[in-house]
Design an enzyme around this catalytic site. Structure first.
Site, mmCIF file in Angstrom:
data_model
loop_
_atom_site.group_PDB
_atom_site.id
_atom_site.type_symbol
_atom_site.label_atom_id
_atom_site.label_comp_id
_atom_site.label_asym_id
_atom_site.label_seq_id
_atom_site.Cartn_x
_atom_site.Cartn_y
_atom_site.Cartn_z
ATOM 1 N N CYS A 102 5.126 -15.820 -1.793
ATOM 2 C CA CYS A 102 5.852 -15.830 -0.520
ATOM 3 C C CYS A 102 5.099 -15.068 0.572
ATOM 4 O O CYS A 102 4.561 -13.983 0.331
ATOM 5 C CB CYS A 102 7.242 -15.238 -0.713
ATOM 6 N N CYS A 183 6.999 -20.512 0.124
ATOM 7 C CA CYS A 183 8.205 -19.762 0.469
ATOM 8 C C CYS A 183 7.916 -18.711 1.532
ATOM 9 O O CYS A 183 6.782 -18.270 1.700
ATOM 10 C CB CYS A 183 8.802 -19.102 -0.785
#
Length: 277
Positions: A102, A183
């Protein structure tokens, strides 16, 4: 008359022996060539596998032999123009080789050298080619042939020769999986030195952008890499199309950054990655 009664003449027998000897020599040469060709093909397969395993083992904690088996099952023995994306499903999807990173995931299009020079020197971002499969297969060519258990590295279809060739299908499959785990805030480095920085037919446009999901991805930050004589900027029409193509709910940002600025930042670890653009 006497010679005919006692069989063929000596000259005829010599010609017959020469003919038989010639046939034997030809058969011997063919056999030798077949053996040499077989050994050469086997050596190429082994060389490719050696490269694959050696690159794989740079990543700790993976069963590289098992990954190799899953990889070659996708294309070995297949027509080199009949290996669809789905052939790599087990390797790419089922083995869990793509993991979320992420806020660090970097996509690119027409900026490969700049991107990888940056990620090689700084560990702020992760491209597909920095993952285990991407790193192992980057710049390699391979294919199989019907009826053969070998991996070939020559005589394989070029990227655009046919849609379902092993190399093209692999990168499409891997790109899908990489985008599926994107993400947080993701980044895309695009080329500001060409008239169309975003092309919907590129892998980035046709696969990766479409796989970005607003339930996981908050924003897409475009870094438009420019030269001194800037050809395009963030108002480019193709970039407007990119913004429209994003899943609803994903924020879009674009910033023009010179290639020299990116190079300076990659060489200076005192500059935080967030300040590179």
């Amino acid at each position: 008359m006497e010679q005919m009664q006692h069989g063929a003449s000596p000259s005829r027998r010599r010609r017959k022996r020469c003919a038989l000897l010639s046939v034997a020599i030809v058969l011997f040469v063919i056999a030798v060539l077949a053996i040499v060709l077989g050994l050469t093909l086997r050596q190429k397969t082994n060389t490719f596998k050696t490269t694959f395993i050696a690159r794989c083992e740079r990543f700790k904690g993976y069963d590289c032999e098992n990954i190799w088996v899953a990889f070659e099952q996708a294309y070995v023995g297949q027509d080199a123009c009949n290996v669809p994306m789905e052939a790599y499903d087990h390797l790419v999807t089922n083995m869990g080789l793509f993991k979320p990173a992420c806020n660090r995931m970097m996509f690119w299009s027409k900026t490969k050298d700049v991107v990888h020079d940056f990620t090689k020197k700084r560990d702020c971002f992760l491209t597909l080619e920095d993952t285990i499969l991407g790193s192992v297969l980057d710049s390699l060519t391979w294919c199989g042939k019907e009826g053969s258990s070998d991996t070939f590295t020559t005589g394989c279809p070029e990227w655009n020769y046919c849609e379902n060739n092993p190399v093209r299908s692999f990168w499409k499959s891997a790109s899908s999986a990489f985008a599926d785990v994107a993400c947080g805030n993701v980044t895309a480095m695009l080329n500001g030195s060409i008239p169309t920085p975003f092309h919907p037919a590129s892998i980035f446009g046709s696969i990766e952008v479409k796989r970005l999901n607003s339930t996981r991805t908050r924003s897409l930050n475009v870094v438009l890499v420019t030269q001194k004589n800037m050809l395009t900027n963030c108002t480019n029409a193709s970039l407007k199309e990119l913004e429209k193509a994003l899943d609803e709910g994903i924020k879009y940002n674009c910033k023009e950054v010179t290639e020299s600025q990116i190079q300076d930042c990659s060489s200076n670890e005192d500059i935080p990655c967030g300040a590179c653009w």
